[in-house]
Design an enzyme around this catalytic site. Sequence first.
Site, PDB file in Angstrom:
ATOM      1  N   LYS A  26       1.015  -1.417  -0.005  1.00  0.00           N
ATOM      2  CA  LYS A  26      -0.052   0.102   0.042  1.00  0.00           C
ATOM      3  C   LYS A  26       0.982   1.239   0.121  1.00  0.00           C
ATOM      4  O   LYS A  26       0.663   2.290  -0.828  1.00  0.00           O
ATOM      5  CB  LYS A  26      -0.936  -0.095   1.117  1.00  0.00           C
ATOM      6  CG  LYS A  26      -1.517   1.259   1.675  1.00  0.00           C
ATOM      7  CD  LYS A  26      -2.252   1.193   2.782  1.00  0.00           C
ATOM      8  CE  LYS A  26      -2.402   2.409   3.672  1.00  0.00           C
ATOM      9  NZ  LYS A  26      -1.326   3.339   3.941  1.00  0.00           N
ATOM     10  N   ASN A  27       1.690   1.095   1.039  1.00  0.00           N
ATOM     11  CA  ASN A  27       2.437   2.597   1.081  1.00  0.00           C
ATOM     12  C   ASN A  27       3.736   2.708  -0.110  1.00  0.00           C
ATOM     13  O   ASN A  27       3.893   3.845  -0.282  1.00  0.00           O
ATOM     14  CB  ASN A  27       3.407   2.765   2.255  1.00  0.00           C
ATOM     15  CG  ASN A  27       2.315   2.724   3.584  1.00  0.00           C
ATOM     16  OD1 ASN A  27       1.154   3.074   3.446  1.00  0.00           O
ATOM     17  ND2 ASN A  27       2.765   2.449   4.846  1.00  0.00           N
ATOM     18  N   CYS A 120      -5.617   8.220   8.783  1.00  0.00           N
ATOM     19  CA  CYS A 120      -5.667   7.692  10.219  1.00  0.00           C
ATOM     20  C   CYS A 120      -5.044   8.652  11.199  1.00  0.00           C
ATOM     21  O   CYS A 120      -4.120   9.645  11.007  1.00  0.00           O
ATOM     22  CB  CYS A 120      -4.738   6.553  10.468  1.00  0.00           C
ATOM     23  SG  CYS A 120      -5.396   5.207   9.590  1.00  0.00           S
ATOM     24  N   ARG A 125      -0.098  14.939  12.928  1.00  0.00           N
ATOM     25  CA  ARG A 125       0.830  14.413  11.719  1.00  0.00           C
ATOM     26  C   ARG A 125       1.228  15.626  11.135  1.00  0.00           C
ATOM     27  O   ARG A 125       0.898  15.739   9.963  1.00  0.00           O
ATOM     28  CB  ARG A 125      -0.027  13.291  11.062  1.00  0.00           C
ATOM     29  CG  ARG A 125      -0.662  12.243  11.896  1.00  0.00           C
ATOM     30  CD  ARG A 125      -1.371  10.982  10.939  1.00  0.00           C
ATOM     31  NE  ARG A 125      -0.309  10.348  10.124  1.00  0.00           N
ATOM     32  CZ  ARG A 125      -0.569   9.198   9.383  1.00  0.00           C
ATOM     33  NH1 ARG A 125      -1.955   8.988   9.549  1.00  0.00           N
ATOM     34  NH2 ARG A 125       0.192   8.657   8.591  1.00  0.00           N
ATOM     35  N   ASP A 308       3.332  -0.063  12.032  1.00  0.00           N
ATOM     36  CA  ASP A 308       2.006  -0.302  11.568  1.00  0.00           C
ATOM     37  C   ASP A 308       1.668  -1.832  11.949  1.00  0.00           C
ATOM     38  O   ASP A 308       0.711  -2.342  11.582  1.00  0.00           O
ATOM     39  CB  ASP A 308       2.108  -0.190   9.897  1.00  0.00           C
ATOM     40  CG  ASP A 308       2.007   1.376   9.596  1.00  0.00           C
ATOM     41  OD1 ASP A 308       1.906   2.175  10.290  1.00  0.00           O
ATOM     42  OD2 ASP A 308       2.068   1.438   8.503  1.00  0.00           O
ATOM     43  N   ARG A 400      -9.224  -0.181   3.343  1.00  0.00           N
ATOM     44  CA  ARG A 400      -8.311   1.113   3.121  1.00  0.00           C
ATOM     45  C   ARG A 400      -6.723   0.280   2.737  1.00  0.00           C
ATOM     46  O   ARG A 400      -6.192   0.748   1.817  1.00  0.00           O
ATOM     47  CB  ARG A 400      -8.205   2.160   3.945  1.00  0.00           C
ATOM     48  CG  ARG A 400      -9.088   3.101   4.124  1.00  0.00           C
ATOM     49  CD  ARG A 400      -8.841   4.194   4.919  1.00  0.00           C
ATOM     50  NE  ARG A 400      -7.262   4.441   4.957  1.00  0.00           N
ATOM     51  CZ  ARG A 400      -6.666   4.912   5.722  1.00  0.00           C
ATOM     52  NH1 ARG A 400      -7.198   5.323   7.052  1.00  0.00           N
ATOM     53  NH2 ARG A 400      -5.296   5.341   5.641  1.00  0.00           N
TER      54      ARG A 400
HETATM   55  C1  UD1 Z   1       4.005   6.437   6.832  1.00  0.00           C
HETATM   56  C2  UD1 Z   1       3.093   5.400   6.410  1.00  0.00           C
HETATM   57  C3  UD1 Z   1       2.365   5.016   7.831  1.00  0.00           C
HETATM   58  C4  UD1 Z   1       3.500   4.568   8.811  1.00  0.00           C
HETATM   59  C5  UD1 Z   1       4.584   5.663   9.113  1.00  0.00           C
HETATM   60  C6  UD1 Z   1       5.424   5.149   9.907  1.00  0.00           C
HETATM   61  C7  UD1 Z   1       2.425   5.971   4.107  1.00  0.00           C
HETATM   62  C8  UD1 Z   1       1.317   6.522   3.303  1.00  0.00           C
HETATM   63  N1  UD1 Z   1       2.262   6.029   5.433  1.00  0.00           N
HETATM   64  O1  UD1 Z   1       3.368   7.653   7.160  1.00  0.00           O
HETATM   65  O2  UD1 Z   1       1.462   3.816   7.640  1.00  0.00           O
HETATM   66  O3  UD1 Z   1       2.692   4.535  10.070  1.00  0.00           O
HETATM   67  O4  UD1 Z   1       5.034   6.168   7.780  1.00  0.00           O
HETATM   68  O5  UD1 Z   1       6.085   4.187   9.338  1.00  0.00           O
HETATM   69  O6  UD1 Z   1       3.376   5.575   3.816  1.00  0.00           O
HETATM   70  N2  UD1 Z   1       6.912  13.789  11.286  1.00  0.00           N
HETATM   71  C9  UD1 Z   1       7.302  15.143  11.547  1.00  0.00           C
HETATM   72  N3  UD1 Z   1       7.327  16.039  10.515  1.00  0.00           N
HETATM   73  C10 UD1 Z   1       7.191  15.650   9.180  1.00  0.00           C
HETATM   74  C11 UD1 Z   1       6.673  14.362   8.857  1.00  0.00           C
HETATM   75  C12 UD1 Z   1       6.716  13.367  10.138  1.00  0.00           C
HETATM   76  O7  UD1 Z   1       7.467  15.579  12.751  1.00  0.00           O
HETATM   77  O8  UD1 Z   1       7.166  16.644   8.297  1.00  0.00           O
HETATM   78  C13 UD1 Z   1       6.939  12.918  12.296  1.00  0.00           C
HETATM   79  C14 UD1 Z   1       5.533  12.283  12.453  1.00  0.00           C
HETATM   80  O9  UD1 Z   1       4.759  12.865  13.308  1.00  0.00           O
HETATM   81  C15 UD1 Z   1       5.801  10.858  13.003  1.00  0.00           C
HETATM   82  C16 UD1 Z   1       7.200  10.641  12.262  1.00  0.00           C
HETATM   83  O10 UD1 Z   1       7.793  11.820  12.076  1.00  0.00           O
HETATM   84  O11 UD1 Z   1       5.932  10.956  14.655  1.00  0.00           O
HETATM   85  C17 UD1 Z   1       7.283   9.474  11.377  1.00  0.00           C
HETATM   86  O12 UD1 Z   1       6.116  10.084  10.372  1.00  0.00           O
HETATM   87  P1  UD1 Z   1       6.475   9.773   8.759  1.00  0.00           P
HETATM   88  O13 UD1 Z   1       7.319   8.574   8.497  1.00  0.00           O
HETATM   89  O14 UD1 Z   1       6.402  11.103   8.008  1.00  0.00           O
HETATM   90  O15 UD1 Z   1       4.853   9.246   8.597  1.00  0.00           O
HETATM   91  P2  UD1 Z   1       4.032   9.147   7.246  1.00  0.00           P
HETATM   92  O16 UD1 Z   1       4.942   9.129   6.089  1.00  0.00           O
HETATM   93  O17 UD1 Z   1       3.054   9.958   7.217  1.00  0.00           O
END
Ligand code: UD1
Length: 419
Positions: A26-27, A120, A125, A308, A400
Site C-alpha cells: 500500500k505505502n 488515520c 501528523r 503499522d 483501505r
Molecule cells: C508513513 C506510512 C504510515 C506509517 C508511517 C511510519 C504511508 C502512506 N504511511 O506515514 O503507514 O505509520 O510512515 O512508518 O507511507 N513527522 C514530523 N514532521 C514531518 C513528517 C513526519 O514531525 O514533516 C513525524 C511524525 O509526526 C511521526 C514521524 O515523523 O512522528 C514519522 O512520520 P512519517 O514517517 O512521515 O509518517 P508518514 O509518512 O505520514
Amino acid sequence: MKPNHEKLIIEGGYPLFGEVPINGAKNAAVAVIPAALMTEGESIIENLPLIEDVFAMDDILLRLGAKIEYDNHSLKIDASNLQSYVAPYESVRKIRASYYLIGALLTRFGKAEVAMPGGCNFGARPIDQHIKGFRALGADVKIENGMIKAYAEELVGTKIYLDVVSVGATINLMLAAVKAKGTTIIENAAKEPHVVDVANFLNAMGAKIKGAGTDVIRIEGVKTLHPTRYAIIPDQIEAGTYMIAACATKGHIIVKNIIPKHLESLTAKLLEMGAEVNVFEDSIEVRCKERLRASSIKTMPYPGFPTDLQPQMTVLLSLCSGTSIVTEGVWENRYQYVDELKKMGANIKVEGRVAVVEGVESLQGAEVVAVDLRAGAALIVAGLAAKGKTVIYNTKNVDRGYENIDYKLKLLGAKISRV
Ligand code: UD1
C-alpha cells in the site's frame, strides 16, 4: 466515532491454516501512483493492491485530468493531458498520502495546490519536514485556507537534513528533487522498503537516485523523465498481519510472494516468543502450537519494528503468558484501539507512549469499532482468536489497506463474514 453500517462478523477460535498470497505494498503504491504524473505518456504499474487507499488516489488522478485503466492488478496511467495542479479537500480528504501530489506536481508543473491531507488519526501528523525540504529546493510554500500552496520557477538541488526520520518527507523530497538543477542530498532519510521502491520506480523513469535504503540519498537532477512499466514490492505489513494472526489462533500458515528480509524484525520477535518460523526465498512459514511467551517491542523507523504492526502485535501479546511492554516510538497517539480490545477481555494499561500488557488466557467476542486501518486489522486478529462472536464496525477502515481480507481469511479456515 459513529460506526458505519458495514461490519465483519467473526466466529473465533479456529486456527488459521494454509497458504496466503500477499498483495503489493500500500505505502509504495500510494507514492508510485502520483509519481507517474511527473511525465507525459503511459506508465504501467503492476502488482497494485486493490484497496480503498489506491482507489482514492486513482480518483484524485482522474480529477486532475489523467486517464487510468485497470487490468486486474495492473494500472495504466496516462498523464499526457494532466490539466490541473490543484487538489482540493474534497478529493484528498480520504487519504494521507495525497501529500505526495505536492512533490509530484511541483516537478511536473512547478506549482501545486493540495489540501491538508486526511487519513488515520494518530495525534499530530505534521508535514513540516516536507515543507522545509521544498523550501530548501527553492519553492515558495505557504498554507492558506487549509491548502498547501507551493510554487517554484526553478527547483535547485541542495543538502537537506531531516530533523525526524520521515517516510513521507523522504519520498516527497525525492519526487521534488528528481528534476531539480544539480544535486540534492537528503540526510537522515527514512530507509523503509517503500522508500527504495519509489526510488527504483523513479530511476526506471530516468531519474538518477542513489543511496535509497540508507540514511543518505543522493539525487542528480535530470532534464526529462519518461513513462515506464514497474511492479510494486509486496506489502510487509499485510504479510506481518497474517503471520501474527496465525500465532494468535495457534495456526500454521505460509505467507507467499513476499520479501522475507522486510519482515526480519517481526520474525525475530516471533521466534523469541516461542513460535516456529521458517524463512524461505519468497515466503515465510509460521506455526504456533502453544501459548507464546510475553515480550517487549518498541516501534521505530525501518529496520526497527514497524509501527503499522504495533496494534496487531499488541493483540498477540495480550494472549501471551506474562507481562509485555509495548513502546510506540513513532506516533504520539496510536493506542485508540486499546479501549475496544478491553471490551474483549484484554488487560492493557496505556501510559503515554507505553502500553503494559498483562497476558490473559483468552479473549471473548464483543462488538467493537475499527477506529483506524491497523486498529481494524488488530481487532480482526483478536476476533479470530477470541471465544465466541465478534462484530467489527467501520470495516471501510480495514479495506483501505487490505485486499479481500475476509476472503483470504476464509480460505485459511476462518469463520468470517461481511454484512
Ligand atoms: C508513513 C506510512 C504510515 C506509517 C508511517 C511510519 C504511508 C502512506 N504511511 O506515514 O503507514 O505509520 O510512515 O512508518 O507511507 N513527522 C514530523 N514532521 C514531518 C513528517 C513526519 O514531525 O514533516 C513525524 C511524525 O509526526 C511521526 C514521524 O515523523 O512522528 C514519522 O512520520 P512519517 O514517517 O512521515 O509518517 P508518514 O509518512 O505520514
